[in-house]
Every structure is written in structure tokens, then in C-alpha cells.
Design a protein around this motif. Structure first.
Motif, PDB file in Angstrom:
ATOM      1  N   UNK A  85       0.824  -1.220   0.000  1.00  0.00           N
ATOM      2  CA  UNK A  85       0.000   0.000   0.000  1.00  0.00           C
ATOM      3  C   UNK A  85       0.855   1.266   0.000  1.00  0.00           C
ATOM      4  N   UNK A  86       0.347   2.356  -0.613  1.00  0.00           N
ATOM      5  CA  UNK A  86       1.087   3.621  -0.528  1.00  0.00           C
ATOM      6  C   UNK A  86       0.726   4.368   0.755  1.00  0.00           C
ATOM      7  N   UNK A  96      -4.157   8.447 -10.929  1.00  0.00           N
ATOM      8  CA  UNK A  96      -4.166   9.044  -9.603  1.00  0.00           C
ATOM      9  C   UNK A  96      -4.853   8.100  -8.605  1.00  0.00           C
ATOM     10  N   UNK A  97      -4.370   8.086  -7.391  1.00  0.00           N
ATOM     11  CA  UNK A  97      -5.060   7.360  -6.330  1.00  0.00           C
ATOM     12  C   UNK A  97      -6.087   8.320  -5.745  1.00  0.00           C
ATOM     13  N   UNK A 128      -0.216  12.678  -5.806  1.00  0.00           N
ATOM     14  CA  UNK A 128      -0.180  11.222  -5.984  1.00  0.00           C
ATOM     15  C   UNK A 128      -1.488  10.662  -5.437  1.00  0.00           C
ATOM     16  N   UNK A 129      -1.905  11.234  -4.310  1.00  0.00           N
ATOM     17  CA  UNK A 129      -3.141  10.802  -3.661  1.00  0.00           C
ATOM     18  C   UNK A 129      -4.050  12.015  -3.498  1.00  0.00           C
ATOM     19  N   UNK A 183       4.418  16.021   0.101  1.00  0.00           N
ATOM     20  CA  UNK A 183       4.662  14.602  -0.191  1.00  0.00           C
ATOM     21  C   UNK A 183       3.752  14.098  -1.309  1.00  0.00           C
ATOM     22  N   UNK A 184       2.785  14.927  -1.735  1.00  0.00           N
ATOM     23  CA  UNK A 184       1.902  14.522  -2.832  1.00  0.00           C
ATOM     24  C   UNK A 184       0.520  14.076  -2.388  1.00  0.00           C
ATOM     25  N   UNK A 185       0.202  14.381  -1.129  1.00  0.00           N
ATOM     26  CA  UNK A 185      -1.124  14.035  -0.602  1.00  0.00           C
ATOM     27  C   UNK A 185      -1.956  15.313  -0.551  1.00  0.00           C
TER      28      UNK A 185
END
Ligand SMILES: Nc1ncnc2c1ncn2[C@@H]1O[C@H](COP(=O)(O)OP(=O)(O)OP(=O)(O)O)[C@@H](O)[C@H]1O
Ligand SMILES: [Mg+2]
Length: 245
Positions: free
Chosen positions: A2-3, A188-189, A157-158, A79-81
Motif C-alpha cells: 500500500x502507498x 491518480x489514487x 499522488x493521492x 509529499x503529494x497528498x
């Protein structure tokens, strides 16, 4: 692997009681998740914890191997969240374009910002047409598109969307859903909280039912949609006929 791994998280506001009560959830890369559950279950609280707006009292939130539990919101974003809150938190007196550029405040490379702006305009042509208008003058649906567009400016990312279709006419909600589909197809998540549980689950690969601060059920979305117990308890549907009460 899992990410995002949420392990045994408890969290609450100030000196108040725990709203999340030992919640665990794993999110896999490039998959989409729909979180449903009754009002007050802690759905938005979970997003706030992931986004760094509320720190967990116990437990951990790990994104790509790094703990987010003690990070500030801007550090989590880096972080991409990315989190689009229920109220969208736009700057109403600023133009559509300025709002989008604010979304990329962490991006120092101006040409990259321009590139992403062009991509957002391509995905949401209405934002390009309204680029110079104040965000506060947009319709509800357009404001939601702007909030999503602004999130895309950091190339997340998320992406977490909290009730993106709340209060929108069905036709406009439909547009938002197809834009979420598009984001999914871009790899994309996406984690979405959706009050239209039926539609939200149809969109997502994985369904999560949150109740009283924990994950009560989770599984492939079709399974959740077909489970008579879950339909009865959380989808407001009579289990036998599938009709709305
Ligand atoms: N800023 C806050 N301060 C204190 N309590 C809060 C705050 N925000 C939410 N709560 C409380 O936390 C609980 C869970 O709220 P939360 O917003 O996470 O629920 P939710 O599942 O998103 O519900 P809804 O479907 O209504 O959006 C509720 O009892 C709410 O009153
Ligand atoms: Mg909520």
C-alpha cells in the motif's frame, strides 16, 4: 504494497472524546476508494488526520514509507497528498486563475506551473473561460471544479475529495463524477467521501464503510453494493427489493 497505511489511529478535537477510535485502513496506489457512513461517523475527521490538519492521539499514518502523523499540512502536501475539503476553501475575491496558481505555491518552477495550468484548463474548459472572474462568483459546480483543479496544480499522488457533489444538481454532480473518472484513468489514487453512496461506490474500486470512528466494512465496491446488510444499514435501501425507502 500500500502507498498509504493508517494503523490503529485514534483522534479527536481539543480535549474532546476520540472521534476516530483505532481506525486502520490501507490504500493501494492507483486504486480508487469510496468512503461512506452516517453523519458524524468521522469521515471528514479521517481526511483531516491524513492531511495533517489534526494529529492522531495514537497510531500512525504512513505515506510511501514516511510517517505523516506529526507533519504540518504544507509538509503533507509536499509529499503529494492533497485534500479538497467539504467547503472547498477557495479564495472568493481572487480570480479563478489566481486560485489555481495559489494551488501551486509549493512549485518554484514557473514553466511547470504554466504547464499544469494548461492541463487543468484542458480538463475543466469552463475554468479557462472564467479564468479572470472572481472565484466567489462561480456556480457551486464550477467552484467544485476549481477546488479540484487547484488540487491538481501540485500534481498529487493521492487525492482526497470530501463530498465533492454536495448540494449540486444531479446533472452537475454527474459532470464531477466523470471528472473523477478521468483522474482515475490518469493513474491518480483517489479517495472520495460521497453522500450518494450508490454512485460513489459505482465509481470506486474499493468501498469503505466508516461508523463510530472505525472501519466497519470494506471490500470491492460491487460487494458492498450487493450486501443486503450494508444496503439496509448504510445505503438506505430495502435489502429485498433494492428500492429506495
Ligand atoms: N472542529 C471540530 N471540533 C469539535 N468537534 C468536531 C469538529 N469537527 C467535527 N467534530 C465532531 O466530530 C464528529 C465526526 O465529525 P466528522 O465531520 O468527521 O463526521 P463525518 O463522518 O464527516 O459526517 P458528515 O457526513 O456529516 O460530513 C462529529 O461528532 C462532529 O461533531
Ligand atoms: Mg464530513
Amino acid at each position: 504494497m500500500p502507498i498509504l497505511e493508517i494503523t490503529d489511529v485514534s483522534a479527536g478535537y481539543g480535549s474532546g472524546p476520540d472521534i476516530l477510535r483505532g481506525l486502520s485502513l490501507e490504500v493501494e496506489e492507483a486504486k480508487s476508494y469510496c468512503i461512506i457512513g452516517p453523519n458524524g461517523a468521522g469521515k471528514s475527521t479521517l481526511f483531516k488526520v491524513i492531511a495533517g490538519l489534526l494529529h492522531p492521539r495514537t497510531g500512525n499514518v504512513v505515506f510511501r514509507g514516511e510517517s505523516l502523523a506529526r507533519r504540518r499540512p504544507d509538509q503533507v502536501l509536499a509529499t503529494g497528498v492533497c485534500f479538497v475539503p467539504q467547503d472547498q476553501a477557495l479564495f472568493p475575491e481572487m480570480s479563478v486563475r489566481e486560485n489555481l496558481i495559489m494551488g501551486a505555491y509549493l512549485v518554484k518552477d514557473r514553466s511547470l506551473v504554466k504547464e499544469r495550468l494548461a492541463r487543468v484548463y484542458e480538463m475543466f474548459p469552463i475554468l479557462s473561460e472564467r479564468a479572470g472572474q472572481d472565484a466567489g462568483k462561480l456556480s457551486g459546480g464550477q467552484q467544485q471544479m476549481l477546488a479540484m483543479g487547484r488540487a491538481l496544480m501540485i500534481d498529487p499522488i493521492l487525492l482526497m475529495l470530501d463530498e465533492p457533489t454536495l448540494g449540486l444538481a444531479p446533472q452537475i454532480a454527474q459532470q464531477i463524477f466523470s471528472q473523477v473518472e478521468q483522474l482515475k484513468s490518469m493513474g491518480l489514487t483517489v479517495v472520495i467521501i460521497e453522500q450518494n453512496a450508490q454512485r460513489g461506490l459505482e465509481l470506486a474500486d474499493w468501498g469503505v464503510v466508516l461508523d463510530l470512528g472505525i472501519v466497519r466494512f470494506e471490500g470491492p465496491s460491487e460487494g458492498i453494493l450487493e450486501d443486503p446488510r450494508i444496503r439496509e444499514l448504510y445505503l438506505g435501501k430495502a435489502a429485498s427489493t433494492g428500492e429506495t425507502r
